[in-house]
Design a protein around this motif. Sequence first.
Motif, PDB file in Angstrom:
ATOM      1  N   LYS A   1      47.830  42.551  31.936  1.00  0.00           N
ATOM      2  CA  LYS A   1      46.794  41.524  32.004  1.00  0.00           C
ATOM      3  C   LYS A   1      45.693  41.847  31.013  1.00  0.00           C
ATOM      4  CE  LYS A   1      47.479  41.196  36.926  1.00  0.00           C
ATOM      5  NZ  LYS A   1      46.986  41.818  38.128  1.00  0.00           N
ATOM      6  N   LEU A   2      45.253  40.822  30.312  1.00  0.00           N
ATOM      7  CA  LEU A   2      44.047  40.888  29.508  1.00  0.00           C
ATOM      8  C   LEU A   2      42.912  40.487  30.429  1.00  0.00           C
ATOM      9  CD1 LEU A   2      42.322  40.840  26.886  1.00  0.00           C
ATOM     10  CD2 LEU A   2      43.140  38.503  26.542  1.00  0.00           C
ATOM     11  N   GLN A   3      41.867  41.301  30.508  1.00  0.00           N
ATOM     12  CA  GLN A   3      40.753  41.015  31.397  1.00  0.00           C
ATOM     13  C   GLN A   3      39.488  40.799  30.574  1.00  0.00           C
ATOM     14  OE1 GLN A   3      41.155  44.614  33.784  1.00  0.00           O
ATOM     15  NE2 GLN A   3      42.032  43.392  35.429  1.00  0.00           N
ATOM     16  N   LEU A   4      38.929  39.593  30.697  1.00  0.00           N
ATOM     17  CA  LEU A   4      37.686  39.231  30.026  1.00  0.00           C
ATOM     18  C   LEU A   4      36.599  39.227  31.089  1.00  0.00           C
ATOM     19  CD1 LEU A   4      39.172  36.260  27.983  1.00  0.00           C
ATOM     20  CD2 LEU A   4      38.837  38.606  27.203  1.00  0.00           C
ATOM     21  N   SER A   5      35.650  40.147  30.989  1.00  0.00           N
ATOM     22  CA  SER A   5      34.628  40.319  32.025  1.00  0.00           C
ATOM     23  C   SER A   5      33.302  39.734  31.591  1.00  0.00           C
ATOM     24  CB  SER A   5      34.432  41.807  32.324  1.00  0.00           C
ATOM     25  OG  SER A   5      35.640  42.386  32.746  1.00  0.00           O
ATOM     26  N   GLY A   6      32.613  39.106  32.560  1.00  0.00           N
ATOM     27  CA  GLY A   6      31.293  38.554  32.304  1.00  0.00           C
ATOM     28  C   GLY A   6      30.950  37.471  33.304  1.00  0.00           C
ATOM     29  N   ASP A   7      29.699  37.052  33.288  1.00  0.00           N
ATOM     30  CA  ASP A   7      29.264  35.953  34.146  1.00  0.00           C
ATOM     31  C   ASP A   7      29.779  34.651  33.574  1.00  0.00           C
ATOM     32  OD1 ASP A   7      27.784  37.572  35.889  1.00  0.00           O
ATOM     33  OD2 ASP A   7      26.067  37.547  34.542  1.00  0.00           O
TER      34      ASP A   7
ATOM     35  N   GLN B   1      33.805  37.988  38.423  1.00  0.00           N
ATOM     36  CA  GLN B   1      33.296  38.061  37.062  1.00  0.00           C
ATOM     37  C   GLN B   1      34.350  38.573  36.076  1.00  0.00           C
ATOM     38  OE1 GLN B   1      29.606  40.269  37.244  1.00  0.00           O
ATOM     39  NE2 GLN B   1      28.522  38.510  38.047  1.00  0.00           N
ATOM     40  N   VAL B   2      35.610  38.223  36.345  1.00  0.00           N
ATOM     41  CA  VAL B   2      36.709  38.619  35.463  1.00  0.00           C
ATOM     42  C   VAL B   2      37.661  37.441  35.309  1.00  0.00           C
ATOM     43  CG1 VAL B   2      38.705  40.143  35.155  1.00  0.00           C
ATOM     44  CG2 VAL B   2      36.612  41.044  36.161  1.00  0.00           C
ATOM     45  N   TYR B   3      38.032  37.132  34.059  1.00  0.00           N
ATOM     46  CA  TYR B   3      39.051  36.133  33.786  1.00  0.00           C
ATOM     47  C   TYR B   3      40.274  36.895  33.302  1.00  0.00           C
ATOM     48  CZ  TYR B   3      41.342  31.885  32.254  1.00  0.00           C
ATOM     49  OH  TYR B   3      42.232  30.836  32.130  1.00  0.00           O
ATOM     50  N   GLU B   4      41.405  36.715  33.983  1.00  0.00           N
ATOM     51  CA  GLU B   4      42.621  37.440  33.637  1.00  0.00           C
ATOM     52  C   GLU B   4      43.632  36.520  32.971  1.00  0.00           C
ATOM     53  OE1 GLU B   4      42.722  40.956  36.969  1.00  0.00           O
ATOM     54  OE2 GLU B   4      43.996  39.208  37.316  1.00  0.00           O
ATOM     55  N   ILE B   5      44.220  37.031  31.903  1.00  0.00           N
ATOM     56  CA  ILE B   5      45.288  36.326  31.208  1.00  0.00           C
ATOM     57  C   ILE B   5      46.526  37.213  31.269  1.00  0.00           C
ATOM     58  CG2 ILE B   5      46.108  35.430  28.993  1.00  0.00           C
ATOM     59  CD1 ILE B   5      43.190  34.859  28.258  1.00  0.00           C
ATOM     60  N   PRO B   6      47.622  36.712  31.848  1.00  0.00           N
ATOM     61  CA  PRO B   6      48.842  37.520  31.886  1.00  0.00           C
ATOM     62  C   PRO B   6      49.413  37.656  30.473  1.00  0.00           C
ATOM     63  CG  PRO B   6      49.264  35.318  32.738  1.00  0.00           C
ATOM     64  CD  PRO B   6      47.795  35.407  32.457  1.00  0.00           C
ATOM     65  N   ILE B   7      49.769  38.859  30.113  1.00  0.00           N
ATOM     66  CA  ILE B   7      50.403  39.061  28.806  1.00  0.00           C
ATOM     67  C   ILE B   7      51.716  39.812  29.008  1.00  0.00           C
ATOM     68  CG2 ILE B   7      48.333  38.893  27.377  1.00  0.00           C
ATOM     69  CD1 ILE B   7      48.136  41.891  27.332  1.00  0.00           C
TER      70      ILE B   7
END
Length: 117
Positions: A60-66, A82-88
């Motif tokens: 998973k790619l994890q993009l963290s932030g508000d 506060q995390v957006y996950e993209i399966p890779i």
Amino acid sequence: MAQQFLSIEEFNQLIQQWNGKTIKVTKQEIGDYDETVLRLNAVSYDTDTRRVDDYQAKHKLQLSGDGTMLTDAANTQPLPNQVYEIPIEDSTLFQYDDERFSLTTDRGSYTIELITE
């Protein structure tokens, strides 16, 4: 601006430069569309070695932030944890055209772009 294919390492080097900036992530999967806007604080990766089935991605790619999510139903909700996950996956294609990233997986496609403030 021509799209160029990237390795995961090249993608990581470029996306790390967007830390501290506001981004929009657009997800298109079968029957599912959403947009997320977040102030990117960190980029990280996670590997799940205890998957129950093949539906869960191994990486998973994890993009963290508000941030906030806009779903199919046009509802705005705060970004969970506060995390957006993209399966890779090993087969994920990473592309970049000097303005946005495109990630294509077996499940769908994701676009990550800067929001000018």
